[in-house]
Every structure is written in C-alpha cells, then in structure tokens.
Design a protein around this motif. Structure first.
Motif, PDB file in Angstrom:
ATOM      1  N   ASP A  72       0.818  -1.217   0.000  1.00  0.00           N
ATOM      2  CA  ASP A  72       0.000   0.000   0.000  1.00  0.00           C
ATOM      3  C   ASP A  72       0.850   1.264   0.000  1.00  0.00           C
ATOM      4  N   LEU A  73       2.066   1.157   0.521  1.00  0.00           N
ATOM      5  CA  LEU A  73       2.948   2.332   0.510  1.00  0.00           C
ATOM      6  C   LEU A  73       3.503   2.579  -0.886  1.00  0.00           C
ATOM      7  N   SER A  74       3.363   1.597  -1.771  1.00  0.00           N
ATOM      8  CA  SER A  74       3.958   1.735  -3.096  1.00  0.00           C
ATOM      9  C   SER A  74       2.982   1.468  -4.238  1.00  0.00           C
ATOM     10  N   GLY A  75       1.704   1.160  -3.909  1.00  0.00           N
ATOM     11  CA  GLY A  75       0.747   0.753  -4.945  1.00  0.00           C
ATOM     12  C   GLY A  75       0.367   1.878  -5.884  1.00  0.00           C
ATOM     13  N   ILE A  76       0.503   1.637  -7.194  1.00  0.00           N
ATOM     14  CA  ILE A  76       0.175   2.684  -8.164  1.00  0.00           C
ATOM     15  C   ILE A  76      -0.977   2.296  -9.082  1.00  0.00           C
ATOM     16  N   GLN A  77      -1.428   1.046  -8.998  1.00  0.00           N
ATOM     17  CA  GLN A  77      -2.654   0.660  -9.714  1.00  0.00           C
ATOM     18  C   GLN A  77      -3.251  -0.548  -9.008  1.00  0.00           C
ATOM     19  N   TYR A  78      -4.510  -0.428  -8.615  1.00  0.00           N
ATOM     20  CA  TYR A  78      -5.197  -1.525  -7.907  1.00  0.00           C
ATOM     21  C   TYR A  78      -6.312  -2.061  -8.789  1.00  0.00           C
ATOM     22  N   ARG A  79      -6.412  -3.374  -8.853  1.00  0.00           N
ATOM     23  CA  ARG A  79      -7.512  -3.949  -9.606  1.00  0.00           C
ATOM     24  C   ARG A  79      -7.974  -5.244  -8.933  1.00  0.00           C
ATOM     25  N   GLY A 215      -6.971   1.811 -13.130  1.00  0.00           N
ATOM     26  CA  GLY A 215      -7.165   1.124 -11.857  1.00  0.00           C
ATOM     27  C   GLY A 215      -8.618   1.184 -11.417  1.00  0.00           C
ATOM     28  N   GLU A 216      -8.895   0.459 -10.373  1.00  0.00           N
ATOM     29  CA  GLU A 216     -10.261   0.374  -9.853  1.00  0.00           C
ATOM     30  C   GLU A 216     -10.609   1.650  -9.081  1.00  0.00           C
ATOM     31  N   LYS A 217     -11.862   2.073  -9.203  1.00  0.00           N
ATOM     32  CA  LYS A 217     -12.326   3.247  -8.451  1.00  0.00           C
ATOM     33  C   LYS A 217     -13.534   2.847  -7.599  1.00  0.00           C
ATOM     34  N   LYS A 230      -2.956   7.821   2.769  1.00  0.00           N
ATOM     35  CA  LYS A 230      -3.336   8.176   1.399  1.00  0.00           C
ATOM     36  C   LYS A 230      -2.674   7.238   0.406  1.00  0.00           C
ATOM     37  N   HIS A 231      -3.368   6.999  -0.695  1.00  0.00           N
ATOM     38  CA  HIS A 231      -2.763   6.200  -1.768  1.00  0.00           C
ATOM     39  C   HIS A 231      -1.673   6.997  -2.474  1.00  0.00           C
ATOM     40  N   GLN A 232      -0.749   6.288  -3.085  1.00  0.00           N
ATOM     41  CA  GLN A 232       0.194   6.925  -4.003  1.00  0.00           C
ATOM     42  C   GLN A 232      -0.593   7.376  -5.228  1.00  0.00           C
ATOM     43  N   LYS A 233       0.048   8.188  -6.030  1.00  0.00           N
ATOM     44  CA  LYS A 233      -0.588   8.598  -7.291  1.00  0.00           C
ATOM     45  C   LYS A 233      -0.903   7.344  -8.101  1.00  0.00           C
ATOM     46  N   GLN A 234      -2.143   7.270  -8.602  1.00  0.00           N
ATOM     47  CA  GLN A 234      -2.541   6.079  -9.356  1.00  0.00           C
ATOM     48  C   GLN A 234      -2.324   6.288 -10.854  1.00  0.00           C
ATOM     49  N   ILE A 235      -1.677   5.323 -11.482  1.00  0.00           N
ATOM     50  CA  ILE A 235      -1.445   5.425 -12.928  1.00  0.00           C
ATOM     51  C   ILE A 235      -1.911   4.148 -13.639  1.00  0.00           C
ATOM     52  N   PRO A 236      -2.299   4.308 -14.897  1.00  0.00           N
ATOM     53  CA  PRO A 236      -2.865   3.152 -15.596  1.00  0.00           C
ATOM     54  C   PRO A 236      -1.801   2.209 -16.165  1.00  0.00           C
ATOM     55  N   CYS A 237      -2.224   0.976 -16.464  1.00  0.00           N
ATOM     56  CA  CYS A 237      -1.415   0.058 -17.257  1.00  0.00           C
ATOM     57  C   CYS A 237      -1.970   0.091 -18.668  1.00  0.00           C
ATOM     58  N   TYR A 238      -1.286  -0.547 -19.581  1.00  0.00           N
ATOM     59  CA  TYR A 238      -1.749  -0.609 -20.967  1.00  0.00           C
ATOM     60  C   TYR A 238      -1.653  -2.035 -21.478  1.00  0.00           C
TER      61      TYR A 238
END
Lengths: 615, 437
Positions: A72-79, A215-217, A230-238
């Motif tokens: 969670d300290l490093s997560g940038i995309q959750y799904r 990522g999931e919202k 707080k979450h880290q900045k969330q960025i998408p995968c492709y």
C-alpha cells in the motif's frame, strides 16, 4: 563474536518477513545480505497479489507480516480480479512502484531492532548435524537458529541467446561458494529456471496505440488494518498484443534462444512460458496479450509482462519493434532466462526446518517456489517456527483448510515440486473457506496467541466481530418480511413472515433488494450474504475435513512391517520402517509418502484385520 | 494360511469336475495323494489319485507355485471324471490329508489378500461365480477385465476436461482465453446425460438382475402345468384334469445350457364366472407384460383361439406349442413345437427354442455392468453433483460453486480411478490454454 537468536540469510521477501516475525516475537535477529540497498527488491514484475496470491498477502497481514503495508505504501494501480465471480475467488492485484516498495520494506526493517549485516555468507557453522551460525567472508555469526532465504542466488546463471553470465539477477553476483558448500553437503537439490522480459523506456513507447487499463475506483487497499493515510498517485497500465509478424520473427530465431539451445537444464514454470514457448506451443494463436506495467511513478521504465525471452539481443529488438506501440521502443535491459538451484522441499518438516540439519530453516525460492507472496509466506512461517523452537513450544503449522499458506507448505513438504511452484486457488481443495476477505477471521486469534500482533489490534478485531454478530442478531434475525423480490425482479409473497437472515439462504432471492442498511453495516450485510451463499458447501467441506482428520488419527500397529506391503516404493518402505509413524496422519507427513502410499497402508491395515478374523 | 479345497465345478453329474486346492504346505501332500512327487509347476500331468492307498480315478493335475497362482499361494488343480462317487471320494482323500473345505469366495479373498487382484476385481470375480447365466458371465467379465474401470476412467477424464475450463476461468481470467462459453454448458449437459444412461445401464448385483422371464399361457386344461413341470423336471404346479386347477402364478427357475430362466405358470384363460379364477386370469394377463418370452400351450390348432392368445401377447416374443401329442396328431405346420408333457417327447427341441429365443433378444445391450452397493452409492452422488453443476452453469450461478460441484463429482470417482491432484489439473490447463503474462 556476534550472537543472535536467529540469523536470516537473504534480504528478499522471505528474509525480511522472517526477520520481522522474529522481531515481533521478541527475539534477536541478524539479517545478512549481499547488499543492503536491495533489501525488499522486487526482482521480477512489480506487482503484488492476484489469484491465490492476494489471499496469501491477507494471511500474511493477519499474521503480522509486512508485505501488505509495503504494497500500500507503493501501490500505483489496484484492480480486483474476478469481480463477477464469488467472493472466495476474487483477488486484488496491485502494481507497485519498484523503488517505493523497496524503500517501504527497508523503512519497516529500520524501525525494528533487526541487525543488518552487509556480507556474503560463504559457509555454515555445522556441529553434530546442527547449524550453529554462518561464516561470511569477514566474520562468523552465531545463532540458535539459521534461516536461509537465498532465492535464486544459489549457483544462478543468466542466459541471453548464447551468452551465459553468473548471477541471480542483473547487477548482482551469484552465491557460488555457499551453493558449492551446500552441494558438498549432498543435500537433495535440483535446478529450475525462470525468465524475464526486456525492460523498455516508457518515453519511447506510444501508449495511445494501446488499450488503457485504468485502476479500480474507488481505489481499494491491500491492508485491512494498518493502511497508510493516502494512496500513491494512481497510474494506468496498458495492453498491447503480439502479431503474426512478431511470431514470424520469433519463429525464425527460436533456435538461437538459450532455452532451445540445450544450455539450460532447469525446468521452467508452465504458467509463465517465454514468448518463444508460447509461439511454438500455441502455433494457432495469432496473437498474445502484453501488459505494459509501469515500473514506478517517476520512472521512465515499463515492464512488458507477457514476453519473457532468452533470445539474443538483436532478435529481442526485432520482435519488440514489430509490436503495436513499441515500434520505437528503447530497451534498457534485455530479457534473459535465469537458472538456479533449489533444495528439494520434501527434505523440510512442516515447520520449514530441514530434516538434514537441526536448527536450520529454508524459506522462499530456494524451496522451489516462485512469487514474492509465496516467498514472504514461507519466510514468515520459518521465522515464527524458529522462535517457537527457541521458546520450546510446539511448531506452528497451518492446515490446508485453514490458509493458503497451509496449502503452500503442505504441498511443498509433501509433494515436492516439478516446476517453480506458484499458488493458484485451484490448489486449495477448501477454496470456499479461504477468501481474501476472511483471513483475519481465520488467523488473527492464532497470531495474537503467538505474539505476532499487538493487543490493540486484536481488541479492535474482536470488537468488530462482536458488532457483526450483533448486526446479525439484532437486525437480520429480527427484521421480518412478508415478501421479497426474486431474481427476476418479481415480488413474491410469503405465507408467513420470515426473517431477513433466513431469506438470505434462499437462492431465488435478490439479495441487494432484500435489505438496505447504512454504510457501516453494508460490509456486514455483504459478509452475511457471502456466508449464507457458501453455507451448504462449507458444511460439506467441514465434514470432509473432519473425515480426513479421523483417518489421520487411525493408529498404525507398532510391529507393522512396511517391507511386506506390496506397491510401496523401496524408498518409502525404508522411510516408514525407519520412522515408524504412530498414525496415518504422521505417516502422511513423512517426506515422499504419497496419498497412494497411504491408501496402500490403509488397505494393509484392513487386510491385517481381516486376516486376524480369519485365524 | 491353512490349506483349503473346493469343487470348482457344480456338484452335479458331468463329464469332468475340477477341484482347486490352495494354501501353504499343500504341495507337501502331493506325494500322499498321487503316489509320487517331482511335479513341475505349470505342467499338465495325468496321474492316478489315491484315497487311503486305493485308486479313486485317473485325473489331470496342474501344480502352481505361489505367488504365480490365482490365490498367490502354492496351489494345484485336479481334473477328475464328473461322477458323484468320484467327487465324494476325492473330497474324502483331501480331508484325509488334512485339507479343509473352503467357504464360498475363499479363493478370491486369498487372491485379494495376497495382492493378486484389486478390490474391484475381487468383487467382479465373486459376481462371476454367482452369475447363473451367460449374460451374467459376460457382464462380470467386463468388470473383471477392467471394462467398468475403463468406463469410469473415461468419465473422470471428461469431468477433468470440463474442470480444466472452469478452473481456468477462475485462476486465469485475466489471460486472453475463452474458457467458459455456450459450448461448455452443452458439453456438460451431454456429459450429464451420458453419465445418467451409463448408471441406468449398470445392474446392482444385490438387487439381482432380472432373470429371463418365461410365462406359460394357454386355454384352460391345455396342459400348461404339465409342460411347466416337464420343463423344470419336477412336480410343482398342481396338476389335475379338472379345468381351472391352477389358480396362482407359480414360478421356478430353469437352468439349461448354462442359462437360467424364471418360468411362470399361469391359470388357463377362458370365459369364467368363477370370481376366484377371474382374479387369477387377470394376474396372468398382467404377467404377460413382465414376461420376456411367452409359451403358448394348446391342445390343437384353432385359428380363432390362437389369434386371441396371440393378441394377448402383444409384441412379446412367443413360442407356439402343441401339447399332448401322445394322444393327438402333431400339427407341425401350425405349431413351432409339438410336445408331450406326459412322455417328454419334443422337450429338447422346446428348450433349445427357448434358448435361441433369448439369444435373439437384444437385452444384452441395455445392461452393461454389474455394480456393487458401493459403486451405486458413488454413482448416484456423481449424478447429483453433475446435474447440480450443469444447473449452476446454465443458471448463472457463481462459477466457484460450479467448480465445487464438479470437484465433488470427480472426487466420488477418486475411489475407483484414483485422485486427480490439483497439480495435474493445472498441468492440463497449461496444456490446453496459453497461460502466462
């Protein structure tokens, strides 16, 4: 000379969890690693979780481990995967910032009294078949227990095309002296391989040509208890795909691949084949998916998941350029295959202590597993059991019906491995009991008893459980309904009014329309729905578990001569004659004794009974 | 274990009879029984057999050395002439040297205890011995030689291949593969149906598969009961010359040419005011629908009466018999068979016609396997779980519950075909689908 309760060799996911568990249980611990800076390093793709794996991570959390927090300290995309399927087979997968993850782990370790040594271990201190510590290039460190978590560093060899380099990971050396030493000790060892794709500069790829995978919202958390603010900045995968041109290039070069040149003898994971393997094995598949995973928030690097390879550099370039969006890719590191030694995990007890040396534990990839989660879980269990032994207490062993960690260690120590072992939900025969969302209910009480979690956390947990029970008793069981809405959205009138709780067990009821509650109780309601849905199956499984337990308790007469049981291999006969297990359960726990062998023993016991009646 | 012997052929007068002897130490007695030693294993000898130093018979002898024998023990077999006197002398001779008479199933039990055969096979062997006709023998030998196991294995593999797709959908859903589609529902339905009919084609030995049922019908006093008695070789039905003597259906078993039949005698059919007899007639009419073969017995050919009885038979196969040819003229062109119950004339032909009538019957295809309670219980659970999984899959139930039903279905078969470990299931997924990012 330095003296500790426990020495952990290796600072990866197994090593850090092991050391941290020792710290939690109040004993002194030395962590010996090649390089302090690589503590907590994610050496493969930067993601935590997935099917069967998020389940393990949540269990690690319930046992006081560090992986969920670092995630969670490093997560940038959750799904969440399998959202359309039931709770037991849903899994959270988190893309992590590689640097942040490592830093998080290092920060957690720094906060403890774990003493970190930056040394290369070259030998073990062994007296009377007991390991008493380790010898590094500079010093000897003694301890009551030693845990080896050396990952792929044992005799590691990397291959790209025809080039072979010694080492377990790009940029790191290989622990050859220690590996040689272990070979000299004639431990049961084998060789495995795994692969990795090239790393590509994010700035050089055209993500506009690819499918974006956001990522999931709202963004969920891996941790349930100790989450960051707080979450880290969330960025998408492709997502992009290979095409027929890519496949043609690969086919034309396959003979140059290290995997096909005959240089590699290790066995690779079938669930993680190289792109060469995919193209040749599934020749009729015109394209394969590639997940473009960012390596970090501010990092100009991506991990193209799905094209691991050991082709020569030129061929790697050619096939990567043929892929949509990667036409102008700048390759930072080339893909390679890595081959390494592992110790046959059947030589381990279920505490992860080795059978060949006392006070010596093995955890992680050295036991033939793959994956951060699998490694971390073993490290945690080895750490706990080393402490338990020092405290002169019983081993802490989890049942298969209790945790994925139980399945993992049971599989390893009983069946061994034929390829790098990865967890899947289908490995757990009691899958419905083991959700990623009920790990606390399964394990927290035990963790508290072991001293792995603090009193405050346990208190919070028991309060929450009490609230849940209250919710069921005071709301679900109290509220009576005269009708409900069924799955076809039709109102069904009941002859006599029934409680919401009892209607939860009816399969035709639309559960979302059955009951509405406030946000706080919504989670409770969801849990009650899930528990009702699985109830019948779980009862069946519970009966099965009881049956196995009963069989396991069946006594084996002391004078049983296993040499006379037809069908048992000589190896098994020898082991059983030597160990003289008292019960079927303990026979089943002996290394190499398969369920088939157990059946033969059971039949023999039955025959003996029949023969006795005959006489 | 002690030495046991048993007559391996039926205790009746026959061309030859076979005795089996098994148990450690049995070979030491060969010299006492045969007046010499030095028999080689597995060779056929012709030698005199002695009882208290007197020759009983000149017999055939094969000696087997354990474990290379049926029971796995030292054993031998004696082929003697099939006279009852010879048999009882041989029994005396065996008792005299200290052998015990074996209880039923003892040889098979020993074979099982000595790991010569599996439990399934042991059960099949005992079915084989119990089965009283050739069909039973054929069914048992199917189980014996692993046909049942093969069938169950192939169903298990089909369940596995469906599990591969379901488990693939759970564990590898983010891979670019289509695991669960309409064809899976269809395949599962198909599997359910075929398993259902497989189970329907299994006969539970305990319930006793139906014997070939033969029913005798005919006009009152045509001599059915006499034909019945002559067929079975003894007095069973109440026979008299008063019309309507036979009021109840009387059944008995007929053994002929290694076949067995259940034969039922019925009350004669005629216009009657006697209420008791009417009930008997009604009963005999309903028996026709249960019968596999109808024997119509007449005294003479009368087209109207014949057609009426033929109408009663419906589509049942029948044999048209003229009885009392000792007093009447045989009408060979109008009847299938002309007999005299009184003299016994024509009964050999009748019996062979009965046997061939059943040979033509297609019953064999309907039943394939003899099963035990143990199997039946397991198969029933499999049927339930498979149908539940199909219901779940087609009804949009959570796939993990479908997977659970399939796993349960499969695990019931584990006992017969061995467990499918998750690792080999995963292996199948990796072979069938391209997995791996």
């Amino acid at each position: 000379m330095d003296k500790f309760d426990v020495i952990v060799v290796g600072g990866g996911h197994a090593g850090t969890e092991a050391a941290h568990a020792v710290f939690r249980m109040g004993l002194s611990c030395a962590l010996v690693t090649f390089n302090q800076k690589t503590i907590g390093q994610m050496s493969c793709n930067p993601a935590i979780g997935g099917l069967g794996k998020s389940h393990i991570v949540r269990e690690i959390e319930a046992l006081g481990g560090i992986m969920p927090l670092a995630t969670d300290l490093s997560g940038i995309q959750y799904r969440t995967l399998n959202t359309r399927k039931g709770d037991a087979v849903q899994a959270l997968r988190v893309q992590c910032d590689r640097e942040l993850y490592k830093k998080a782990v290092q920060k957690i370790i720094k906060k403890t009294n774990i003493k970190v040594f930056e040394e290369e271990v070259v030998d073990l201190v062994i007296k009377n078949n007991q390991v008493k510590g380790v010898i590094t290039k500079n010093k000897t460190i003694e301890a009551k227990k030693t845990i080896l978590t050396t990952g792929t560093f044992l005799n590691g060899k990397m291959y790209t095309g025809e080039i072979a380099t010694k080492g377990g990971r790009v940029g790191d050396g290989s622990a050859i002296p220690l590996s040689k030493r272990l070979y000299d000790l004639k431990l049961p060892m084998g060789r495995l391989k795994t692969g990795t794709p090239a790393r590509i500069k994010l700035s050089s790829i055209d993500t506009s040509k690819m499918e974006e995978q956001p990522g999931e919202k709202p963004t969920p958390w891996m941790s349930l208890y100790n989450k960051p603010k707080k979450h880290q900045k969330q960025i998408p995968c492709y997502i992009t795909k290979t095409n027929e041109k890519t496949h043609k290039i690969i086919k034309n070069n396959t003979h140059l691949s290290a995997m096909y040149s005959g240089n590699i003898i290790g066995i690779g994971p079938r669930y993680c084949p190289s792109i060469e393997d995919k193209v040749s094995k599934f020749a009729d598949k015109k394209s394969h998916q590639i997940f473009i995973e960012p390596e970090g928030i501010n990092k100009d690097l991506i991990y193209p998941n799905g094209i691991s390879t050991s082709l020569p550099h030129k061929a790697q370039e050619d096939f990567i350029y043929s892929i949509k969006g990667l036409e102008k890719a700048v390759i930072k590191d080339y893909g390679y295959a890595v081959e390494y030694d592992f110790v046959d995990p059947r030589s381990l007890k279920s505490s992860l202590e080795t059978r060949f040396f006392k006070n010596f534990y093995l955890a992680g990839q050295i036991n033939g597993t793959t994956g951060y989660e699998e490694a971390a879980a073993q490290g945690l269990m080895a750490g706990i059991n080393a402490c338990r032994a020092i405290q002169k207490k019983q081993d802490f062993v989890l049942e298969r019906s209790e945790a994925y960690i139980g399945v993992l260690i049971n599989d390893l120590t009983n069946h061994g491995i034929t390829e790098p072992y990865r967890m899947f939900t289908s490995r757990a025969e009691h899958r419905l009991l083991l959700s990623q969302n009920n790990a606390e209910q399964r394990l927290l009480k035990k963790a508290f008893g072991l001293g792995l979690v603090e009193k405050e956390r346990y208190k919070q947990y028991t309060q929450k459980e009490q609230q849940y029970q209250d919710f069921i008793n005071k709301e679900l069981k109290t509220k009576k309904l005269k009708s409900f809405v069924n799955k076809e959205n039709k109102k069904i009138n009941l002859q006599e009014s029934k409680s919401v709780f009892s209607l939860l067990y009816r399969t035709d009821v639309n559960k979302t329309k059955l009951f509405t509650t406030n946000k706080k109780n919504n989670g409770f309601y969801k849990r009650a729905t899930i528990e009702a849905k699985y109830e019948g199956y779980i009862q069946k499984q519970t009966r099965e578990i009881a049956k196995t337990k009963k069989q396991n308790r069946k006594k084996i007469p002391k004078n049983t001569n296993y040499s006379k049981i037809n069908g048992l291999s000589n190896e098994v006969k020898e082991k059983l004659n030597k160990n003289k297990p008292e019960t079927i359960g303990s026979a089943a726990n002996i290394e190499g004794v398969t369920p088939a062998a157990i059946n033969l023993i059971l039949i023999q016991l039955k025959k003996n009974e029949m023969q006795k009646q005959n006489v | 274990m002690s030495v046991v012997f048993a007559l391996a052929t039926p205790p009746a007068k026959s061309a030859i009879c076979v005795f089996r002897v098994s148990g450690s130490g049995c070979l030491k007695k060969l010299a006492d029984l045969f007046g010499r030693g030095g028999f080689e294993f597995g060779r056929f000898y012709v030698n005199d057999l002695f009882y208290k130093k007197n020759i009983v018979d000149r017999v055939g002898l094969i000696v087997f050395k354990g474990p290379n024998s049926y029971t796995g023990e030292d054993s031998f077999e004696v082929y003697a002439h099939g006279g009852l006197g010879v048999m009882s002398s041989i029994v005396g001779a065996f008792r005299d040297v200290g052998f015990d008479e074996a209880p039923g199933g003892e040889f098979t039990k020993r074979a099982f205890l000595n790991n010569k055969i599996s439990l399934n096979e042991a059960e099949a062997v005992s079915d084989l011995i119990d089965s009283t006709d050739e069909r039973g023998v054929a069914l048992s030998s199917k189980s014996l030689f692993g046909e049942l196991s093969k069938k169950v294995v192939s169903f298990s593999e089909e369940i596995d291949s469906i599990r591969v797709r379901v488990e693939g959908d759970i564990d590898f859903s983010d891979e670019d593969n289509e695991y669960v589609d309409g064809s899976l529902v269809g395949d599962l339905k198909n599997l359910c149906n075929r398993f259902d009919s497989f189970v329907a084609g299994c006969i539970n030995k305990r319930l006793g598969y139906e014997k070939n049922r033969i029913l005798l019908i005919g006009p009152v006093n045509s001599g059915k009961s006499s034909v019945f008695n002559r067929l079975l070789g003894f007095e069973r039905a109440l026979v008299s010359n008063t019309p309507g003597t036979t009021r109840d259906l009387i059944g008995s078993e007929l053994f002929y040419e290694s076949s067995s039949f259940s034969v039922f005698d019925s009350a004669g059919i005629r216009e009657t005011k006697d209420m008791v007899e009417e009930a008997g007639i009604a009963a005999s009419l309903s028996q026709i629908s249960d019968a596999d073969l109808v024997l119509m017995v007449f005294e003479e050919y009368n087209p109207a009466v014949f057609d009426r009885f033929k109408g009663l038979c419906g589509d049942k196969p029948f044999i048209n018999i003229q009885n009392k040819v000792d007093v009447n003229e045989p009408e060979v062109n109008s009847f299938d068979c002309c007999v005299s119950a009184k003299s016994g004339a024509g009964f050999d032909i009748l019996k062979s016609q009965i046997v061939s009538a059943f040979d033509l019957g297609a019953k064999e295809d309907d039943f394939n396997f003899i099963i035990r309670d143990r199997h039946e219980a397991l198969f029933k659970k499999v049927v339930l779980d498979l149908n539940k999984s199909h219901e779940g899959l087609s009804g949009g139930e959570s796939i993990e519950l479908v997977a659970e039903d399939l796993k349960n279905a499969r695990s019931h078969l584990d006992e017969m075909v061995g467990k499918k470990f998750s690792d080999s299931l995963l292996g199948d997924i990796f072979n069938d689908f391209c997995i791996g990012k």
